[in-house]
Scaffold this motif. Structure first.
Motif, PDB file in Angstrom:
ATOM      1  N   GLY A 176       0.829  -1.200   0.000  1.00 35.82           N
ATOM      2  CA  GLY A 176       0.000   0.000   0.000  1.00 35.82           C
ATOM      3  C   GLY A 176       0.862   1.247   0.000  1.00 35.82           C
ATOM      4  O   GLY A 176       2.083   1.177   0.149  1.00 35.82           O
ATOM      5  N   HIS A 178       1.060   3.497   2.206  1.00 35.75           N
ATOM      6  CA  HIS A 178       1.606   3.860   3.509  1.00 35.75           C
ATOM      7  C   HIS A 178       2.691   2.896   3.974  1.00 35.75           C
ATOM      8  O   HIS A 178       3.028   2.867   5.148  1.00 35.75           O
ATOM      9  CB  HIS A 178       0.493   3.902   4.554  1.00 35.75           C
ATOM     10  CG  HIS A 178      -0.557   4.914   4.249  1.00 35.75           C
ATOM     11  ND1 HIS A 178      -0.376   6.250   4.472  1.00 35.75           N
ATOM     12  CD2 HIS A 178      -1.795   4.778   3.721  1.00 35.75           C
ATOM     13  CE1 HIS A 178      -1.472   6.901   4.097  1.00 35.75           C
ATOM     14  NE2 HIS A 178      -2.343   6.035   3.638  1.00 35.75           N
ATOM     15  N   ALA A 179       3.219   2.080   3.071  1.00 34.61           N
ATOM     16  CA  ALA A 179       4.207   1.090   3.479  1.00 34.61           C
ATOM     17  C   ALA A 179       5.405   1.781   4.110  1.00 34.61           C
ATOM     18  O   ALA A 179       5.900   2.787   3.587  1.00 34.61           O
ATOM     19  CB  ALA A 179       4.638   0.265   2.280  1.00 34.61           C
TER      20      ALA A 179
ATOM     21  N   ARG B 158      -8.520  -2.193  -1.269  1.00 29.87           N
ATOM     22  CA  ARG B 158      -7.919  -2.248   0.064  1.00 29.87           C
ATOM     23  C   ARG B 158      -8.976  -2.561   1.116  1.00 29.87           C
ATOM     24  O   ARG B 158      -8.673  -2.982   2.215  1.00 29.87           O
ATOM     25  CB  ARG B 158      -7.202  -0.934   0.383  1.00 29.87           C
ATOM     26  CG  ARG B 158      -8.116   0.244   0.616  1.00 29.87           C
ATOM     27  CD  ARG B 158      -7.351   1.449   1.127  1.00 29.87           C
ATOM     28  NE  ARG B 158      -8.294   2.524   1.463  1.00 29.87           N
ATOM     29  CZ  ARG B 158      -7.939   3.643   2.073  1.00 29.87           C
ATOM     30  NH1 ARG B 158      -6.687   3.855   2.389  1.00 29.87           N
ATOM     31  NH2 ARG B 158      -8.830   4.555   2.360  1.00 29.87           N
TER      32      ARG B 158
ATOM     33  N   ILE C 101      -3.082  -3.849   6.415  1.00 26.15           N
ATOM     34  CA  ILE C 101      -4.021  -2.757   6.694  1.00 26.15           C
ATOM     35  C   ILE C 101      -3.250  -1.476   6.988  1.00 26.15           C
ATOM     36  O   ILE C 101      -3.587  -0.395   6.490  1.00 26.15           O
ATOM     37  CB  ILE C 101      -4.952  -3.137   7.868  1.00 26.15           C
ATOM     38  CG1 ILE C 101      -5.940  -4.210   7.417  1.00 26.15           C
ATOM     39  CG2 ILE C 101      -5.705  -1.924   8.384  1.00 26.15           C
ATOM     40  CD1 ILE C 101      -6.871  -4.705   8.491  1.00 26.15           C
ATOM     41  N   GLU C 103      -0.323  -0.698   5.899  1.00 27.56           N
ATOM     42  CA  GLU C 103       0.246  -0.198   4.642  1.00 27.56           C
ATOM     43  C   GLU C 103      -0.813   0.493   3.780  1.00 27.56           C
ATOM     44  O   GLU C 103      -0.526   1.452   3.078  1.00 27.56           O
ATOM     45  CB  GLU C 103       0.862  -1.350   3.836  1.00 27.56           C
ATOM     46  CG  GLU C 103       2.111  -1.922   4.465  1.00 27.56           C
ATOM     47  CD  GLU C 103       2.656  -3.088   3.671  1.00 27.56           C
ATOM     48  OE1 GLU C 103       3.630  -3.671   4.131  1.00 27.56           O
ATOM     49  OE2 GLU C 103       2.107  -3.417   2.600  1.00 27.56           O
ATOM     50  N   ALA C 104      -2.032  -0.041   3.841  1.00 31.39           N
ATOM     51  CA  ALA C 104      -3.061   0.491   2.954  1.00 31.39           C
ATOM     52  C   ALA C 104      -3.729   1.729   3.521  1.00 31.39           C
ATOM     53  O   ALA C 104      -4.117   2.633   2.784  1.00 31.39           O
ATOM     54  CB  ALA C 104      -4.108  -0.586   2.677  1.00 31.39           C
ATOM     55  N   TYR C 105      -3.894   1.776   4.849  1.00 31.77           N
ATOM     56  CA  TYR C 105      -4.662   2.869   5.454  1.00 31.77           C
ATOM     57  C   TYR C 105      -3.790   3.834   6.250  1.00 31.77           C
ATOM     58  O   TYR C 105      -4.246   4.914   6.608  1.00 31.77           O
ATOM     59  CB  TYR C 105      -5.744   2.304   6.390  1.00 31.77           C
ATOM     60  CG  TYR C 105      -6.897   1.641   5.682  1.00 31.77           C
ATOM     61  CD1 TYR C 105      -8.099   2.318   5.463  1.00 31.77           C
ATOM     62  CD2 TYR C 105      -6.805   0.327   5.243  1.00 31.77           C
ATOM     63  CE1 TYR C 105      -9.159   1.715   4.828  1.00 31.77           C
ATOM     64  CE2 TYR C 105      -7.861  -0.285   4.608  1.00 31.77           C
ATOM     65  CZ  TYR C 105      -9.039   0.401   4.398  1.00 31.77           C
ATOM     66  OH  TYR C 105     -10.082  -0.203   3.769  1.00 31.77           O
TER      67      TYR C 105
END
Lengths: 327, 496, 121
Positions: A176, A178-179, B158, C101, C103-105
C-alpha cells in the motif's frame, strides 16, 4: 502444596491478562502477553501436561512474541483510545460469563478420578498404547497414531498459515502507499555486543535440545511440533541478532518453502503408502510385518514430517515479516 | 487396490495433498490446471459417494485403522452427501470459469498460493462434512476458515483487508465457542465421537454443563454461518473478495457451518436435552424470521450488486434455519433442500456477477447500467438464476420454497404468520433481483463503454452450467429430493 | 472451602475467557484484538488441561515400564497441542493482515469507519 502454587500462578495469569488489556503501549502489552503464556505453561506443567507446557512455552512465549514484535515494528506501538461503547461490551461479556459460571457448578471437581472424562475412551488409551504401540509417552501415541488424522490436519493448518502470510506479505504481495520504509527487524542487533555473545552461546544448545525433543519424543515430553518450534526459535534468534540475511544464509527461503510443503507431503505420503499396502489411511500396522515395529516406524516418519513443516513454516513467517517494508 | 472403500478418505486427502505441491510450483497456468483437475476428481468422488449412499449405505471409514470411538471415524450419510456435492460442484464450476478473472484480480505471481489455499478450503469443507468426530470437525473448520481468509484477502480493493480481518475475528471466536462447547460435552461424556456423544449424553443431559455447552456450540456455529444478528462480517467479506472467490465461498462456506449446527443440535442434543426445542422455538425461529426480513429489506436498498446478493444470502440462511427450527420432518426436509437449491442459485448469480466484474471496475448499480445490451448471455444467465432465487416455478428455488411453505402450514396459526413472512420476503426478492436486472437491461449506459463486451467463453460455460443445474433440478428434483427425504427420515430417528 | 478449591481452575478459565473476549469486542486497535483473541484461546486450553488432571496422577509418560501407575488423562493434552498450533496459525495470519491494513490505510485502528457510510439502512 502444588494446589497452592497452581492457585498462585493462576492469580498471576489473571493479573497479567488484565495488564495486557489495559496497557496503552502495545510493546508493553506484547511483553505481558509473553509472561502470560509462560505462566500458563507453568500451570500446565503442574497439571501433569509437560508436552503442552513445552509447546505453550516455545510457541506462546517464544514464537508468537517474536511475530507480534515484528508486526509492531511495521505498524505502531501506541494504542489510541476508541472502540465500541465499553458498557455494551462489558454487558455482553458479563452475560456470557454468568452463563458459563452457572455451568461450572455441575462440573466434576478438579482431579476427580471418577469423572466421566477419565472413564470412557481415555481410560483405554494407556492399555492400548502398551499392547499395540508400545511407546512410553502416551500423549505421543494418541497424537501420532490414534488421532494421527487430527495431527495431519494440524500440520496442514500450519502450512495454511504460511501460505496466507506469503500471500499477504510475501515478496510478491502488493504494497500500500503507507508502506513503511525499511524494517527494524531486518538489521539485527549488531551493535549490542553482550546480547550477541550471550545469544549466540544459546543457539547451539537450543538446536541440540530441538533434536533431542524430536527423536526422544516417544520416551519423554516432546515430538515433532515442539522440536520444529525450537529449531525455528534458534534460527529466528540468530536472525534477530545478526540480521535477517544472516538467517537466510543458514537456510534459504526457497529451501524453507520446500520444507514447509515437504513435511506435510511426507506425513500424507505415509497415509497414501498404507493405503497402497492394503490398510486404511495412516494405518501404520501394514508398513512392516510386526505391527509394533510398524507403529514405531510410522510414528518416527510422521513426527519427522511434523517437525520439518513446523520449522519451515515458522522461519518462513519470520522472514516474511522481517523483510516487509520498502527497500 | 480397490479404491471404493477409501472414497470418503480420498475426498479429503486428495485436495489436502495436492495443495502443498502447488506451493512449490511456479507456473500459474499449471497450478490452475492442477487445481481444476483435483476439483473435478473431487466432484467425481462426491458423485460416486452419492451413488453408494443412494443405495442405502451409510459409508464409514476408520482413520488409521482404529475403530471409533478411540480413533477418528469418517461417516457419510445423506445430509453430508448433499453438501459434498455442493462444495465440490461449486469449486469445480468456479475454477472452470475463473482463471481469467482470478489472474486479473489477484495477479499472476501469487496464483500458486491462491490455488493452494483454494484446495485447502475445499479439503477443509469436505473434511467437516465427512467427519464423525467433533474435535476433528474443529480442526477442519480451521483449515477451511484460514484458507477462506486467504482467498478473500486476495480482493483487489484495500477494503478487502478490514473485511477479512473482521471475518477472522468472528470466525475464530465462533470456532472457539464451538470448541468450548465440545470441551464441556467431552468433559461430561468422555467421548468426542458424535454418535457416541448422543448415546452417552442420555445420562447427563439435564446438567447445567450440557445445556450451556449446547448454547455455546449453537452460538459459535451461528456466528460462522452468519445467522442474523451475527452476520456483521459477511456482507463486506463477500463484496470485496475476488469475484470468483465470492461465487465459491457464498455457495458453500456458511452452509457447511449450518450443516454442523444441524448435526450437533439435532443428531446429538435433541434426543437428550429436556426442552431443547425451546432453543429453536424462542431463539432460532425468531432470529430466522428477523434475518429473512432484514436481509431482504437491506438487499432492496443496497447499491452494490455483490453486497445486495450478500444480504439476500442472509435472508436465505434465515429460510434454512426457519425450516430446521420447525423440528418437523417436513421442515427438516425443506431446510436440506434449500441448502442445496440456494447454493445452486447463489452460485450461478455470483458467477454471472463475476462475468460482469470482468468488464466493470465497480459493481455499483449506477455504473453497470445498460450492460445487458453488450453482454446478453451473462445477463440472461443472471436473470434466470435470479428467478430461481425468487422461487419461480420451474426453477430449483421454487422446489425448496414450496417445500418450506408446506412445512410451515403444518404449524397452524403460527404457520400462517410464517407464510405471510415468506410471501413478503419473496416479493422483496422480486424487487431486489428485479431492480438489478432492470438497471442492467434497460438503464442508459453511463458514459463510454466501448470496452464492454461479452464475458470470456469459459466463464459463460461455467455460468450456464450452473444456470442449467437450476433449471434441471427445478424440473426434476428427484436427486436432492431423495437425499433430503432420507436425511429427514434419519432426523426423525433422532427425535426423542 | 474444598468445593471452591475444586472449581477454582474453572472459574479462572471463565475470568480469562471474559478478559480476552472483552479485549476482542471492546478494543479498536487491531493488534489488541488479536492479543485478546490469544488470551481467549489460552483460557480454553486451561479448561481442557484442568479437566484432564487426575488427583495423585502423573504425566502420562510411562517411567521404568510401570504401566499401572495413575496417569493424568492424555486425550485433552493431545487436543490442546493441536489447538495451540491452530492458535499460532491464526495469530500469524491475523498479524499479516494487520500489516497490510497499516500499509493500505496508514493506521491500525478505526479502519472500519469508512465502511459504515455505505452500510445497510
Amino acid at each position: 502444596m502444588i494446589a497452592v502454587l497452581t492457585i498462585f500462578l493462576l492469580c498471576l495469569c489473571v493479573i497479567t491478562a488484565l495488564g495486557v488489556v489495559r496497557a496503552g503501549n502495545l510493546f508493553t502489552a506484547v511483553m505481558l502477553m509473553g509472561i502470560y503464556s509462560l505462566l500458563m505453561a507453568a500451570v500446565f506443567l503442574l497439571l501433569d501436561a509437560p508436552d503442552v507446557a513445552l509447546t505453550e512455552a516455545a510457541v506462546g512465549a517464544g514464537i508468537s512474541t517474536v511475530l507480534l514484535l515484528s508486526a509492531l515494528s511495521l505498524t505502531a506501538e501506541e494504542e489510541h483510545a476508541g472502540g465500541i461503547e465499553p458498557v455494551l461490551a462489558a454487558a455482553v461479556v458479563l452475560i456470557t460469563a454468568a452463563i458459563i459460571f452457572y455451568a461450572t457448578f455441575d462440573k466434576p471437581p478438579l482431579g476427580d478420578p471418577d469423572a466421566p472424562v477419565h472413564r470412557h475412551v481415555a481410560a483405554d488409551y494407556v492399555p492400548m498404547t502398551q499392547e499395540q504401540v508400545d511407546i512410553p509417552n502416551v500423549v505421543t501415541a494418541v497424537l501420532a497414531t490414534f488421532r494421527g488424522y487430527d495431527t495431519l490436519g494440524e500440520v496442514v493448518v500450519v502450512l495454511t498459515a504460511a501460505i496466507g502470510v506469503l500471500f499477504l506479505i510475501g515478496p510478491d504481495a502488493p504494497q500500500g502507499r503507507h508502506a513503511p520504509s525499511g524494517n527494524l527487524a531486518e538489521g539485527g542487533l549488531k551493535h549490542h555486543q553482550p546480547l550477541r555473545i550471550v545469544g549466540k552461546i544459546a543457539i547451539p544448545f537450543i538446536i541440540l535440545f530441538a533434536l533431542y525433543v524430536q527423536f526422544h519424543g516417544e520416551y519423554s515430553p516432546g515430538g515433532g511440533f515442539q522440536a520444529g518450534a525450537l529449531l525455528a526459535a534458534a534460527i529466528i534468534l540468530y536472525g534477530l541478532l545478526e540480521g535477517r540475511h544472516a538467517a537466510a544464509s543458514v537456510i534459504h527461503p526457497a529451501v524453507l518453502r520446500t520444507m514447509a510443503a515437504g513435511g506435510a507431503l511426507l506425513f500424507g505420503g505415509v497415509g497414501v503408502t498404507t493405503m497402497l499396502l492394503g490398510g486404511r489411511f495412516l494405518e501404520y500396522n501394514v508398513l512392516r510385518d510386526d505391527p509394533i515395529d510398524a507403529q514405531h516406524l510410522g510414528i518416527l516418519v510422521i513426527e519427522a514430517g511434523v517437525g520439518v513443516t513446523v520449522a519451515g513454516v515458522l522461519i518462513l513467517i519470520y522472514h516474511a515479516f522481517a523483510a516487509r517494508g520498502r527497500p | 487396490m480397490n479404491l471404493v472403500p477409501h472414497l470418503p478418505a480420498l475426498q479429503v486427502v486428495l485436495p489436502l495433498l495436492v495443495a502443498p505441491i502447488l506451493v512449490l510450483l511456479r507456473d500459474a497456468r499449471l497450478c490452475w490446471l492442477a487445481a481444476l483437475a483435483t476439483s473435478v476428481t473431487g466432484l467425481c468422488i462426491a458423485i460416486a459417494i452419492t451413488g453408494q449412499v443412494l443405495d442405502g449405505e451409510t459409508l464409514r471409514y476408520a482413520m488409521g485403522g482404529w475403530a471409533e470411538p478411540h480413533g477418528i471415524g469418517l461417516r457419510v450419510d445423506e445430509l453430508s452427501t448433499v453438501l459434498l456435492l455442493v462444495v465440490n460442484g461449486a469449486s469445480t464450476l468456479a475454477l472452470l470459469g475463473g482463471r481469467a478473472s482470478l489472474l486479473e484480480q489477484v495477479g499472476e505471481p501469487r496464483q500458486n498460493l491462491l490455488f493452494a489455499a483454494w484446495l485447502l478450503a475445499v479439503a477443509g469443507l469436505s473434511g467437516i462434512l465427512v467427519s464423525a468426530d467433533a474435535f476433528n470437525i474443529f480442526v477442519f473448520m480451521e483449515i477451511s476458515s484460514l484458507a477462506s481468509y486467504i482467498l478473500i484477502a486476495g480482493g483487489p480493493s484495500r477494503r478487502a483487508l478490514p473485511a477479512v480481518f473482521k471475518y477472522l475475528i468472528a470466525g475464530t471466536v465462533g470456532a472457539t465457542f464451538y470448541l468450548i462447547g465440545v470441551g464441556m460435552v467431552f468433559m461430561m461424556t468422555g467421548t468426542l465421537n458424535i454418535s457416541d456423544m448422543e448415546l452417552r449424553l442420555a445420562e447427563v443431559g439435564d446438567t447445567n454443563v450440557i445445556i450451556v455447552a449446547a448454547g455455546f456450540i449453537t452460538i459459535g456455529l451461528a456466528l460462522k454461518a452468519a445467522v442474523f444478528p451475527l452476520h456483521a462480517w459477511m456482507p463486506n467479506a463477500y463484496a470485496f473478495s475476488p469475484h470468483i472467490v465470492t461465487a465459491f465461498i457464498a455457495a458453500c462456506s456458511t452452509k457447511v457451518a449450518l450443516y454442523v449446527l444441524l448435526r450437533m443440535d439435532f443428531f446429538v442434543f435433541q434426543k437428550n436435552l429436556v426442552n431443547h426445542e425451546w432453543q429453536f422455538a424462542f431463539v432460532l425461529m425468531p432470529l430466522a424470521a428477523f434475518g429473512i426480513l432484514f436481509g431482504s429489506i437491506a438487499a432492496v436498498f443496497e447499491q452494490n450488486i455483490k453486497r445486495a446478493l450478500a444480504f439476500s444470502s442472509l435472508a436465505q440462511i434465515g429460510y434454512i434455519l426457519l425450516g430446521a427450527s420447525l423440528i418437523t420432518v417436513a421442515g427438516f426436509n425443506a431446510a436440506v433442500l434449500h441448502l442445496f437449491n440456494h447454493a445452486l442459485a447463489k452460485g450461478a448469480l455470483f458467477l454471472a456477477v463475476a462475468g460482469i466484474g470482468m468488464r466493470f471496475a465497480h459493481l455499483r448499480l449506477d455504473e453497470v447500467r445498460g450492460a445487458g445490451r453488450r453482454m446478453p448471455w451473462t445477463l440472461t444467465a443472471f436473470a434466470v438464476a435470479g428467478l430461481s432465487l425468487v422461487g419461480i416455478p420451474g426453477t430449483a428455488g421454487f422446489v425448496s420454497k414450496w417445500a418450506l411453505i408446506l412445512a410451515v402450514l403444518d404449524r397452524g396459526g403460527l404457520g400462517v404468520a410464517l407464510l405471510v413472512l415468506i410471501i413478503v420476503s419473496s416479493l422483496l426478492a422480486v424487487v431486489y433481483v428485479g431492480r438489478i436486472v432492470e438497471a442492467l437491461w434497460f438503464g442508459e449506459p453511463a458514459g463510454k463503454d466501448q470496452a464492454v463486451r461479452e464475458a470470456p467463453p469459459m466463464m459463460l460455460v461455467a455460468t450456464w452450467i450452473a444456470v442449467a443445474a437450476n433449471l434441471w433440478f427445478g424440473l426434476d428434483a428427484s436427486l436432492p429430493g431423495e437425499l433430503a427425504g432420507r436425511a429427514a427420515e434419519d432426523f426423525l430417528r433422532h427425535l426423542p | 472451602m474444598n468445593h471452591i478449591l475444586n472449581l477454582f481452575n474453572y472459574w479462572v478459565f471463565v475470568l480469562l475467557l471474559m478478559i480476552g473476549f472483552y479485549a476482542v469486542i471492546a478494543r479498536d486497535n487491531l493488534v489488541k484484538k488479536l492479543l485478546g483473541l490469544s488470551i481467549f484461546q489460552a483460557a480454553v486450553f486451561l479448561l481442557f488441561i484442568s479437566m484432564g488432571k487426575v488427583s495423585g496422577g502423573t504425566a502420562p509418560i510411562v517411567l521404568d515400564g510401570d504401566w499401572d501407575a495413575i496417569f493424568s488423562n492424555p486425550l485433552p493434552q493431545v487436543l490442546i497441542l493441536t489447538a495451540i498450533v491452530v492458535g499460532i496459525s491464526t495469530l500469524a495470519l491475523g498479524l499479516a493482515i494487520v500489516v497490510r491494513i497499516k500499509e493500505a490505510y496508514g493506521r491500525i485502528s478505526d479502519v472500519d469507519a469508512p465502511e459504515r457510510r455505505s452500510g445497510p439502512p
